[in-house]
Write a protein that holds these residues in place. Sequence first.
Motif, PDB file in Angstrom:
ATOM      1  N   TRP B 413       0.840  -1.198   0.000  1.00 12.90           N
ATOM      2  CA  TRP B 413       0.000   0.000   0.000  1.00 12.90           C
ATOM      3  C   TRP B 413       0.872   1.245   0.000  1.00 12.90           C
ATOM      4  CZ3 TRP B 413      -4.822   0.816  -1.116  1.00 12.90           C
ATOM      5  CH2 TRP B 413      -5.438   2.017  -0.738  1.00 12.90           C
ATOM      6  N   LEU B 414       1.901   1.237   0.866  1.00 14.35           N
ATOM      7  CA  LEU B 414       2.816   2.381   0.914  1.00 14.35           C
ATOM      8  C   LEU B 414       3.540   2.554  -0.418  1.00 14.35           C
ATOM      9  CD1 LEU B 414       4.361   1.770   4.446  1.00 14.35           C
ATOM     10  CD2 LEU B 414       2.887   3.664   3.799  1.00 14.35           C
ATOM     11  N   LEU B 415       4.022   1.431  -0.977  1.00 14.36           N
ATOM     12  CA  LEU B 415       4.749   1.510  -2.245  1.00 14.36           C
ATOM     13  C   LEU B 415       3.835   1.998  -3.360  1.00 14.36           C
ATOM     14  CD1 LEU B 415       6.975  -1.717  -2.241  1.00 14.36           C
ATOM     15  CD2 LEU B 415       7.705   0.643  -2.048  1.00 14.36           C
ATOM     16  N   LEU B 416       2.607   1.459  -3.396  1.00 17.09           N
ATOM     17  CA  LEU B 416       1.666   1.865  -4.450  1.00 17.09           C
ATOM     18  C   LEU B 416       1.360   3.348  -4.349  1.00 17.09           C
ATOM     19  CD1 LEU B 416      -1.040  -0.933  -4.774  1.00 17.09           C
ATOM     20  CD2 LEU B 416       0.450  -0.057  -6.541  1.00 17.09           C
ATOM     21  N   GLN B 417       1.150   3.811  -3.111  1.00 22.60           N
ATOM     22  CA  GLN B 417       0.865   5.222  -2.899  1.00 22.60           C
ATOM     23  C   GLN B 417       1.999   6.090  -3.451  1.00 22.60           C
ATOM     24  OE1 GLN B 417      -0.228   5.383   1.208  1.00 22.60           O
ATOM     25  NE2 GLN B 417      -1.146   7.395   0.946  1.00 22.60           N
ATOM     26  N   ALA B 418       3.255   5.662  -3.119  1.00 20.25           N
ATOM     27  CA  ALA B 418       4.417   6.419  -3.595  1.00 20.25           C
ATOM     28  C   ALA B 418       4.489   6.395  -5.112  1.00 20.25           C
ATOM     29  CB  ALA B 418       5.691   5.833  -2.993  1.00 20.25           C
ATOM     30  N   LEU B 419       4.179   5.227  -5.712  1.00 20.30           N
ATOM     31  CA  LEU B 419       4.252   5.113  -7.173  1.00 20.30           C
ATOM     32  C   LEU B 419       3.168   5.958  -7.836  1.00 20.30           C
ATOM     33  CD1 LEU B 419       4.928   1.289  -7.546  1.00 20.30           C
ATOM     34  CD2 LEU B 419       6.482   3.135  -8.110  1.00 20.30           C
ATOM     35  N   VAL B 420       1.993   6.007  -7.221  1.00 18.71           N
ATOM     36  CA  VAL B 420       0.903   6.790  -7.810  1.00 18.71           C
ATOM     37  C   VAL B 420       1.234   8.280  -7.724  1.00 18.71           C
ATOM     38  CG1 VAL B 420      -1.501   7.478  -7.492  1.00 18.71           C
ATOM     39  CG2 VAL B 420      -0.888   5.069  -7.448  1.00 18.71           C
ATOM     40  N   ILE B 421       1.784   8.698  -6.563  1.00 19.39           N
ATOM     41  CA  ILE B 421       2.144  10.117  -6.421  1.00 19.39           C
ATOM     42  C   ILE B 421       3.163  10.519  -7.471  1.00 19.39           C
ATOM     43  CG2 ILE B 421       3.336  11.757  -4.910  1.00 19.39           C
ATOM     44  CD1 ILE B 421       2.041  10.353  -2.572  1.00 19.39           C
ATOM     45  N   SER B 422       4.158   9.623  -7.721  1.00 21.03           N
ATOM     46  CA  SER B 422       5.177   9.973  -8.713  1.00 21.03           C
ATOM     47  C   SER B 422       4.798   9.502 -10.107  1.00 21.03           C
ATOM     48  CB  SER B 422       6.537   9.413  -8.294  1.00 21.03           C
ATOM     49  OG  SER B 422       6.411   8.073  -7.928  1.00 21.03           O
ATOM     50  N   GLN B 423       3.554   9.025 -10.264  1.00 19.99           N
ATOM     51  CA  GLN B 423       2.967   8.724 -11.577  1.00 19.99           C
ATOM     52  C   GLN B 423       3.760   7.699 -12.372  1.00 19.99           C
ATOM     53  OE1 GLN B 423       2.426  12.587 -13.318  1.00 19.99           O
ATOM     54  NE2 GLN B 423       0.482  12.816 -12.251  1.00 19.99           N
ATOM     55  N   GLN B 424       4.119   6.607 -11.731  1.00 17.80           N
ATOM     56  CA  GLN B 424       4.813   5.528 -12.456  1.00 17.80           C
ATOM     57  C   GLN B 424       3.803   4.414 -12.680  1.00 17.80           C
ATOM     58  OE1 GLN B 424       8.582   4.547 -10.837  1.00 17.80           O
ATOM     59  NE2 GLN B 424       9.183   6.684 -10.672  1.00 17.80           N
ATOM     60  N   TRP B 425       3.015   4.577 -13.738  1.00 14.62           N
ATOM     61  CA  TRP B 425       1.863   3.690 -13.892  1.00 14.62           C
ATOM     62  C   TRP B 425       2.256   2.282 -14.279  1.00 14.62           C
ATOM     63  CZ3 TRP B 425      -1.621   5.980 -11.366  1.00 14.62           C
ATOM     64  CH2 TRP B 425      -1.734   7.372 -11.387  1.00 14.62           C
ATOM     65  N   VAL B 426       3.371   2.130 -15.028  1.00 21.19           N
ATOM     66  CA  VAL B 426       3.790   0.774 -15.418  1.00 21.19           C
ATOM     67  C   VAL B 426       4.146  -0.039 -14.181  1.00 21.19           C
ATOM     68  CG1 VAL B 426       5.331  -0.546 -16.888  1.00 21.19           C
ATOM     69  CG2 VAL B 426       4.698   1.759 -17.529  1.00 21.19           C
ATOM     70  N   ALA B 427       4.837   0.621 -13.248  1.00 18.90           N
ATOM     71  CA  ALA B 427       5.209  -0.076 -12.025  1.00 18.90           C
ATOM     72  C   ALA B 427       3.971  -0.446 -11.219  1.00 18.90           C
ATOM     73  CB  ALA B 427       6.138   0.805 -11.194  1.00 18.90           C
ATOM     74  N   VAL B 428       2.976   0.432 -11.205  1.00 19.48           N
ATOM     75  CA  VAL B 428       1.726   0.122 -10.503  1.00 19.48           C
ATOM     76  C   VAL B 428       1.099  -1.128 -11.103  1.00 19.48           C
ATOM     77  CG1 VAL B 428      -0.610   0.940 -10.065  1.00 19.48           C
ATOM     78  CG2 VAL B 428       1.306   2.500  -9.827  1.00 19.48           C
ATOM     79  N   ALA B 429       1.078  -1.176 -12.448  1.00 18.76           N
ATOM     80  CA  ALA B 429       0.495  -2.344 -13.125  1.00 18.76           C
ATOM     81  C   ALA B 429       1.278  -3.599 -12.777  1.00 18.76           C
ATOM     82  CB  ALA B 429       0.495  -2.122 -14.626  1.00 18.76           C
ATOM     83  N   ALA B 430       2.629  -3.490 -12.740  1.00 17.97           N
ATOM     84  CA  ALA B 430       3.454  -4.667 -12.428  1.00 17.97           C
ATOM     85  C   ALA B 430       3.168  -5.155 -11.009  1.00 17.97           C
ATOM     86  CB  ALA B 430       4.930  -4.328 -12.598  1.00 17.97           C
ATOM     87  N   LEU B 431       3.004  -4.226 -10.080  1.00 20.16           N
ATOM     88  CA  LEU B 431       2.729  -4.594  -8.696  1.00 20.16           C
ATOM     89  C   LEU B 431       1.413  -5.354  -8.592  1.00 20.16           C
ATOM     90  CD1 LEU B 431       5.067  -3.169  -7.214  1.00 20.16           C
ATOM     91  CD2 LEU B 431       3.357  -2.111  -5.751  1.00 20.16           C
ATOM     92  N   LEU B 432       0.395  -4.852  -9.297  1.00 19.39           N
ATOM     93  CA  LEU B 432      -0.912  -5.507  -9.229  1.00 19.39           C
ATOM     94  C   LEU B 432      -0.867  -6.875  -9.912  1.00 19.39           C
ATOM     95  CD1 LEU B 432      -3.146  -2.398  -9.853  1.00 19.39           C
ATOM     96  CD2 LEU B 432      -2.625  -3.538  -7.697  1.00 19.39           C
ATOM     97  N   ALA B 433      -0.154  -6.935 -11.064  1.00 20.45           N
ATOM     98  CA  ALA B 433      -0.026  -8.223 -11.754  1.00 20.45           C
ATOM     99  C   ALA B 433       0.697  -9.231 -10.865  1.00 20.45           C
ATOM    100  CB  ALA B 433       0.723  -8.046 -13.065  1.00 20.45           C
ATOM    101  N   GLY B 434       1.721  -8.745 -10.145  1.00 19.97           N
ATOM    102  CA  GLY B 434       2.469  -9.629  -9.245  1.00 19.97           C
ATOM    103  C   GLY B 434       1.579 -10.218  -8.179  1.00 19.97           C
TER     104      GLY B 434
END
Lengths: 226, 496
Positions: B413-434
């Motif tokens: 949750w913390l990592l996703l929040q940080a990724l969303v704030i810095s707008q790294q959408w590919v990484a968000v997708a990878a996290l969810l796929a993982g």
Amino acid sequence: MIASFDVIQSGLALGLVVVAFACLFDRHLLRASALFVLFALLMSVSWWYLSAPWLALTELVLGMVLTGGSFFYALRAFPSAAMAAPHVDGSQHVLSHRLTRGLLALAWCAMIGVAIHYVMPEMAYSFAGHPLILASIVIAATAMGAFALHRHLLRRLLAFNILGSGVFILLAGMAGTVSGAQALISVGLTIAWLGTLLGVMLIRHLVILEGVSALEDENDAAGQAQ
Amino acid sequence: MIERFGLHESTFDPLWYTHWALAATLVLPILAGLLGARCAPRRLFPVALACLPILLAGALLVFDYQQAGLLRWQWQVAGVEISLRFNGLSGLMLMITQWVGAAAALYTPGHLRITHPGKRARWLWPLMGVLISSLSLIWLAADLLTLYAALELMGLAAVGMLLLSGKPAALKAGIRYLLLALVGSLAYLLGVALLLGYWGALGLQALAEVVEPGPVTWVAAALIGAGLALKAALFPLHGWLTPVHENAWTPVSALHAALVIKASLFILLMLWSILLPGTLLAPRFVAWLGMLAIVWGGLIAWRADSLKTLVASSTVGQLGYLMVAFPLLLGPSITPLAEALAWEGFWLHLMGHSLAKAAMFMAAGNLIIATGESSLRGLSGTSRRLPLSLLIFGIAAVTLMGLPPSAGFTAKWLLLQALVISQQWVAVAALLAGTLLTAAYVFRVFRYSFDETAPRHQYQPLAPGMDIIALCLALAAFALGLLAHLPLALIQGGGV
């Protein structure tokens, strides 16, 4: 700088390179181990020459006696049938395998060369002024290539040790023989010996369990693809 | 960033008993290990007695840190300066190391009593002691020489432990691991040589003051990064990991996956935050590899046939989550909020994964010992006969999947929040796929274990405590999500 061409240092560097090459590419394992002992002796002389007598002593004890002895200890476990026909690594490599390993060594050489160029800018004007550093780059690159090329476990262990020695001279050449560098090299020598000892005990165990053929680690490429 | 690793001056000198606590933390594990080799304990009680003073010493150090702030030690040995520091992060890692180490040590007597490994088992205790001591030293070390020595000691002890099972396959996997680890350490040493030659400093604090971006720094960072990534089994250098775990003893696997690979990752992040602050390319490259690792590790685990391969491959994917956080921790123009969130998420995920992976290896080991089979198919029918082992596996898997309220959930949750704030959408997708992939391979285990049609076979009864210890670890990983504010309070202050 060119005037400071040093005969003893150049001779040492040349000797180190020749013995390292012979040790890395000799298929006769007993002879390769003997060559490693000679290499360690030359390393010890180099440390003495670079005015690091304690390092020379450490190299003599750890590198030559203990690490070199470990290789002979490994060879003693080989069965007597293999003794009669001397222990030879008979594995053949395909050309593409050799070619990629050669390119790897060259790339490695280039990367270190770039870094050295910045650490020691004066070296660009006089290659001959620092023969030991030049030798250590060649040795490290060749040993890296040989480590990736060989399949025989004992030869890979030898290649690792020579790679380590190359790195140590490079370290001493770049940082000088200050106490920090000497401490790093001493720790490195101890680790290399302990690692070699562990590897040698493993090799003995493998030979006893499965015979000499187990040492030609064929499934390596398959394992890395996993 | 550097302050967060505790590389600054301290306000107070350590108290007299802090010195003793430090000595006990570093020396007692080795002494306990030697004692274990001498006595070869067969019961839980003596092992627990030996672990107690070590755990107390660690707790005392953390208590002192909370009282006095950053603790520093410096000695001159033969002209070489050796420096240690203890900040909140060191304290956190030390506690995880000691508690997971204690759990593995407590698990060992039961495991040895059931498997009858012979005389070689004696060696396990001193190697375990050296491993814990050198890990503790890694969390504390503040100069490149101490880090190198501790890293190598830890690596050799780890190789020695993995080899103890003595099967030819284990020996072959082990010698490959040994050779790769040794060459990796030479790459690290060459990087250190460049730094020492150019900047003339070995202490991390001194280095952080003088170092500037340039070709030498980049080549050194690349060499150090490559060597440590090889040791940490970061994708794509993870090839050695699975075969090594396949044949190792359960407590050894648990220690290795939980702690040993994390130490290399810790050093990598610390050195890169000194050498490459505010660089774009290298952390971004690591993050891309991390996204691939999440997907690749998940797929391999999903297709695995044996239980241990599944658990070991899942480590590759889980390390990917940590790699994804690299650009947030090191990159330029990251908002302070995103950086703080990523920092907390990184360490929480690391701790949660350590606890959960140790529990999972122990549960998998219990299942393998009880059924006598290591394949997933061999698990059929275990839901009726070994419900507790399966439950432990499930609780550990909840953390790995990141379901609430586990540590995995809070961290992601913390990592996703940080990724969303810095707008790294590919990484968000990878996290969810993982997360989906993790669920897929975990439920594959349960599908086999709930198969009731399989023929009955003999089940080996487990020694007392083997399940309980694994359960405690799994529950600790679970509870860490609810009580995340306690450990995070230690690393939030930045050691000031």
